[in-house]
Design a protein around this motif. Structure first.
Motif, PDB file in Angstrom:
ATOM      1  N   GLY A 106       0.818  -1.219   0.000  1.00 13.27           N
ATOM      2  CA  GLY A 106       0.000   0.000   0.000  1.00 13.27           C
ATOM      3  C   GLY A 106       0.843   1.257   0.000  1.00 13.27           C
ATOM      4  O   GLY A 106       0.341   2.326   0.369  1.00 13.27           O
ATOM      5  N   ILE A 107       2.096   1.170  -0.441  1.00 13.03           N
ATOM      6  CA  ILE A 107       2.968   2.337  -0.435  1.00 13.03           C
ATOM      7  C   ILE A 107       2.396   3.445  -1.301  1.00 13.03           C
ATOM      8  O   ILE A 107       1.965   3.228  -2.429  1.00 13.03           O
ATOM      9  CB  ILE A 107       4.387   1.951  -0.925  1.00 13.03           C
ATOM     10  N   GLY A 108       2.362   4.646  -0.741  1.00 24.59           N
ATOM     11  CA  GLY A 108       1.867   5.808  -1.472  1.00 24.59           C
ATOM     12  C   GLY A 108       0.356   5.944  -1.489  1.00 24.59           C
ATOM     13  O   GLY A 108      -0.162   6.921  -2.041  1.00 24.59           O
ATOM     14  N   ILE A 109      -0.353   4.978  -0.907  1.00 23.24           N
ATOM     15  CA  ILE A 109      -1.822   5.002  -0.931  1.00 23.24           C
ATOM     16  C   ILE A 109      -2.319   5.298   0.485  1.00 23.24           C
ATOM     17  O   ILE A 109      -2.040   4.541   1.421  1.00 23.24           O
ATOM     18  CB  ILE A 109      -2.397   3.652  -1.401  1.00 23.24           C
ATOM     19  N   PRO A 110      -3.037   6.397   0.686  1.00 19.31           N
ATOM     20  CA  PRO A 110      -3.513   6.736   2.031  1.00 19.31           C
ATOM     21  C   PRO A 110      -4.648   5.833   2.489  1.00 19.31           C
ATOM     22  O   PRO A 110      -5.292   5.158   1.682  1.00 19.31           O
ATOM     23  CB  PRO A 110      -3.977   8.188   1.873  1.00 19.31           C
ATOM     24  N   GLU A 111      -4.898   5.845   3.780  1.00 12.95           N
ATOM     25  CA  GLU A 111      -6.006   5.075   4.342  1.00 12.95           C
ATOM     26  C   GLU A 111      -7.328   5.606   3.782  1.00 12.95           C
ATOM     27  O   GLU A 111      -7.530   6.809   3.659  1.00 12.95           O
ATOM     28  CB  GLU A 111      -6.011   5.181   5.871  1.00 12.95           C
ATOM     29  N   GLY A 112      -8.193   4.675   3.439  1.00 12.75           N
ATOM     30  CA  GLY A 112      -9.501   5.064   2.923  1.00 12.75           C
ATOM     31  C   GLY A 112      -9.554   5.220   1.415  1.00 12.75           C
ATOM     32  O   GLY A 112     -10.631   5.414   0.844  1.00 12.75           O
ATOM     33  N   SER A 113      -8.416   5.146   0.727  1.00 12.99           N
ATOM     34  CA  SER A 113      -8.405   5.269  -0.728  1.00 12.99           C
ATOM     35  C   SER A 113      -9.029   4.036  -1.368  1.00 12.99           C
ATOM     36  O   SER A 113      -8.848   2.907  -0.888  1.00 12.99           O
ATOM     37  CB  SER A 113      -6.973   5.447  -1.234  1.00 12.99           C
ATOM     38  N   GLU A 196      -5.384  14.301  -2.556  1.00 11.42           N
ATOM     39  CA  GLU A 196      -4.456  13.398  -1.895  1.00 11.42           C
ATOM     40  C   GLU A 196      -5.168  12.290  -1.123  1.00 11.42           C
ATOM     41  O   GLU A 196      -4.506  11.447  -0.502  1.00 11.42           O
ATOM     42  CB  GLU A 196      -3.530  14.189  -0.969  1.00 11.42           C
ATOM     43  N   SER A 197      -6.498  12.289  -1.127  1.00 11.90           N
ATOM     44  CA  SER A 197      -7.215  11.168  -0.523  1.00 11.90           C
ATOM     45  C   SER A 197      -7.143   9.931  -1.419  1.00 11.90           C
ATOM     46  O   SER A 197      -7.464   8.826  -0.984  1.00 11.90           O
ATOM     47  CB  SER A 197      -8.681  11.545  -0.291  1.00 11.90           C
ATOM     48  N   PHE A 198      -6.713  10.120  -2.647  1.00 11.36           N
ATOM     49  CA  PHE A 198      -6.571   9.034  -3.614  1.00 11.36           C
ATOM     50  C   PHE A 198      -5.158   8.468  -3.584  1.00 11.36           C
ATOM     51  O   PHE A 198      -4.952   7.264  -3.485  1.00 11.36           O
ATOM     52  CB  PHE A 198      -6.919   9.561  -5.002  1.00 11.36           C
ATOM     53  N   LEU A 199      -4.165   9.351  -3.656  1.00 10.19           N
ATOM     54  CA  LEU A 199      -2.750   8.995  -3.559  1.00 10.19           C
ATOM     55  C   LEU A 199      -2.040  10.090  -2.770  1.00 10.19           C
ATOM     56  O   LEU A 199      -2.458  11.262  -2.793  1.00 10.19           O
ATOM     57  CB  LEU A 199      -2.116   8.873  -4.946  1.00 10.19           C
ATOM     58  N   HIS A 200      -0.963   9.715  -2.107  1.00 12.83           N
ATOM     59  CA  HIS A 200      -0.167  10.725  -1.403  1.00 12.83           C
ATOM     60  C   HIS A 200       0.455  11.690  -2.417  1.00 12.83           C
ATOM     61  O   HIS A 200       0.750  11.318  -3.569  1.00 12.83           O
ATOM     62  CB  HIS A 200       0.931  10.063  -0.574  1.00 12.83           C
ATOM     63  N   GLY A 201       0.673  12.918  -1.985  1.00 12.68           N
ATOM     64  CA  GLY A 201       1.185  13.949  -2.886  1.00 12.68           C
ATOM     65  C   GLY A 201       2.512  13.605  -3.519  1.00 12.68           C
ATOM     66  O   GLY A 201       2.762  13.930  -4.690  1.00 12.68           O
ATOM     67  N   TRP A 202       3.392  12.943  -2.774  1.00 12.72           N
ATOM     68  CA  TRP A 202       4.706  12.649  -3.333  1.00 12.72           C
ATOM     69  C   TRP A 202       4.631  11.678  -4.514  1.00 12.72           C
ATOM     70  O   TRP A 202       5.513  11.681  -5.384  1.00 12.72           O
ATOM     71  CB  TRP A 202       5.632  12.083  -2.250  1.00 12.72           C
ATOM     72  N   VAL A 207       5.670  10.268 -10.130  1.00 10.04           N
ATOM     73  CA  VAL A 207       5.137   9.682 -11.364  1.00 10.04           C
ATOM     74  C   VAL A 207       5.138  10.705 -12.491  1.00 10.04           C
ATOM     75  O   VAL A 207       5.654  10.443 -13.597  1.00 10.04           O
ATOM     76  CB  VAL A 207       3.714   9.146 -11.113  1.00 10.04           C
ATOM     77  N   TYR A 208       4.576  11.882 -12.252  1.00  9.92           N
ATOM     78  CA  TYR A 208       4.504  12.879 -13.320  1.00  9.92           C
ATOM     79  C   TYR A 208       5.871  13.463 -13.649  1.00  9.92           C
ATOM     80  O   TYR A 208       6.119  13.843 -14.799  1.00  9.92           O
ATOM     81  CB  TYR A 208       3.524  13.990 -12.954  1.00  9.92           C
ATOM     82  N   GLY A 209       6.757  13.517 -12.655  1.00  8.35           N
ATOM     83  CA  GLY A 209       8.128  13.927 -12.967  1.00  8.35           C
ATOM     84  C   GLY A 209       8.803  12.937 -13.893  1.00  8.35           C
ATOM     85  O   GLY A 209       9.486  13.313 -14.855  1.00  8.35           O
ATOM     86  N   GLY A 210       8.584  11.646 -13.619  1.00  4.39           N
ATOM     87  CA  GLY A 210       9.133  10.612 -14.504  1.00  4.39           C
ATOM     88  C   GLY A 210       8.534  10.667 -15.888  1.00  4.39           C
ATOM     89  O   GLY A 210       9.245  10.523 -16.899  1.00  4.39           O
ATOM     90  N   PHE A 211       7.220  10.875 -15.968  1.00  3.34           N
ATOM     91  CA  PHE A 211       6.572  10.980 -17.281  1.00  3.34           C
ATOM     92  C   PHE A 211       7.133  12.165 -18.075  1.00  3.34           C
ATOM     93  O   PHE A 211       7.294  12.079 -19.299  1.00  3.34           O
ATOM     94  CB  PHE A 211       5.066  11.159 -17.104  1.00  3.34           C
ATOM     95  N   THR A 212       7.398  13.266 -17.390  1.00  2.06           N
ATOM     96  CA  THR A 212       7.943  14.444 -18.081  1.00  2.06           C
ATOM     97  C   THR A 212       9.310  14.146 -18.685  1.00  2.06           C
ATOM     98  O   THR A 212       9.590  14.488 -19.844  1.00  2.06           O
ATOM     99  CB  THR A 212       8.042  15.627 -17.098  1.00  2.06           C
TER     100      THR A 212
END
Length: 385
Positions: A106-113, A196-202, A207-212
């Motif tokens: 569950g890394i990067g995924i907040p509780e309740g997502s 950020e309730s879906f994924l943590h901000g980092w 991910v988007y930094g890598g895509f760029t």
């Protein structure tokens, strides 16, 4: 890898095509002579066997040449090697996250997502998107290795078009959002917390930094490759006007693109009509930046298609580049945005305002029409396979 603009055809391809044609013609003529003359000595049959044997030897030598080329040392320049390494390295964080999620982490995924629900849909989605990102590695190698010049055009252009479409809005929109956030013009804390309730901000930053990085690296590799392989497509003037059906498609693409550009520009500059209460409450300069990117892509797709269809005396370099980028972004992101509301647990289903759904559908139509015009223009100039 050099940046020459002169079109260079692969001598192996042209030789293979010519030899196979000559062989076919020779065999046909021999067979016809045998039937017409009815010679009992079997001279024609012997000649046919000789030609067939020669063709087999030629095919074997061609296969050996292709294998040798595939094993040839990497002669790519240092700049291209650096871009290739950057593209490959930029995929690693995303691939690591997807691997962890598929393994149950569950890394990067907040509780309740909703992502914590291990449904078949999320598992399949993670597997598919992981494979898509891994394809970036293959594409980077294809654009820089000798065997990449042997790949048929459709097998290269389709994934390249898809990568352009999915990565372009991120390359343009994500840095703009970071700048707006740094200037204090980003989304308010409540809207950011909802995201950020879906994924943590980092995770978004990684991910988007890598895509760029992936998008910029692939663009730097694809340009020289396309110049060497398909330089004749944009050399010289645009030429005569394309046939009437293509012109109609271009006009329709421009009409859809202009309408979309107006709607997205309205949302980009703060308009909230047709967004629905929830989206209107979350509207900010950051979401406006995304709308601005979609507006530009739709306009580029439509009006570059018109420029290509009209022909003329100017070189078509920029209409091709901008039209390719705009049509890919409109088609791929429009299709993606249409599918997301249908995702169980994520999508809004019937809660998505109809105008927004129509805008997504119009993006798909615009991208398809513009892509058809680009294809007609390129094939008219006999783009090699």
């Amino acid at each position: 890898m050099t940046g020459r603009t002169m079109h260079q055809t692969d001598p192996t391809d042209s030789t293979d095509s010519t030899d196979s044609t000559v062989t076919s013609d020779t065999t046909d003529s021999i067979g016809t002579a045998d039937t017409a003359t009815g010679t009992p000595d079997g001279t024609g049959t012997a000649a046919a066997r000789a030609v067939s044997a020669a063709h087999t030897v030629h095919a074997a030598s061609g296969a050996a040449a292709m294998a040798a080329e595939a094993r040839a040392p990497d002669t790519t320049g240092p700049g291209a090697r650096l871009l290739r390494a950057a593209a490959v390295a930029a995929t690693l964080p995303y691939l690591a996250l997807k691997t962890a999620w598929l393994a149950g982490s569950g890394i990067g995924i907040p509780e309740g997502s909703v992502l914590l629900e291990r449904t078949v849909f999320f598992t399949a989605a993670n597997a598919v998107t992981m494979a898509m990102d891994a394809a970036v590695i293959v594409l980077a190698l294809l654009l820089t290795r000798p065997w990449g010049r042997k790949v048929p055009a459709p097998l290269l252009l389709v994934p390249a078009f898809t990568a352009t479409g999915l990565l372009t809005p991120i390359i343009a929109g994500f840095p703009a959002q970071l700048v707006l956030r740094a200037l204090g013009l980003g989304a308010d804390p409540a809207a950011r917390a909802a995201g950020e309730s879906f994924l943590h901000g980092w995770v978004y930053l990684v991910v988007y930094g890598g895509f760029t990085v992936q998008g910029l690296a692939l663009a730097g590799l694809f340009g020289p490759y396309a110049r060497r392989r398909w330089g004749s497509v944009w050399q010289g003037a645009s030429g005569t006007r394309l046939p009437s059906p293509t012109g109609v498609a271009a006009g329709a693409a421009a009409a859809f693109g202009t309408a979309l550009g107006a709607v997205y520009a309205y949302w980009a500059f703060g308009g909230t009509a047709w967004l629905g209460a929830e989206r209107a409450a979350q509207h900010s300069a950051e979401t406006g930046a995304v709308s601005a990117v979609h507006a530009v892509c739709a306009l580029l797709a439509g009006w570059c298609a018109v420029l290509l269809a009209r022909g003329g005396t100017r070189r078509p370099v920029w209409p091709l580049v901008a039209g390719w980028t705009g049509s890919a972004a409109a088609l791929c992101w429009g299709l993606y945005l249409l599918v997301v509301p249908l995702a169980p647990g994520i999508g809004e289903g019937g809660g998505t305002p109809s105008v927004i759904l129509l805008a997504y559908a119009a993006q798909v139509v615009t991208g398809c029409l513009a892509a058809a015009v680009l294809t007609r223009f390129a094939t008219r100039r006999r783009i090699p396979s």
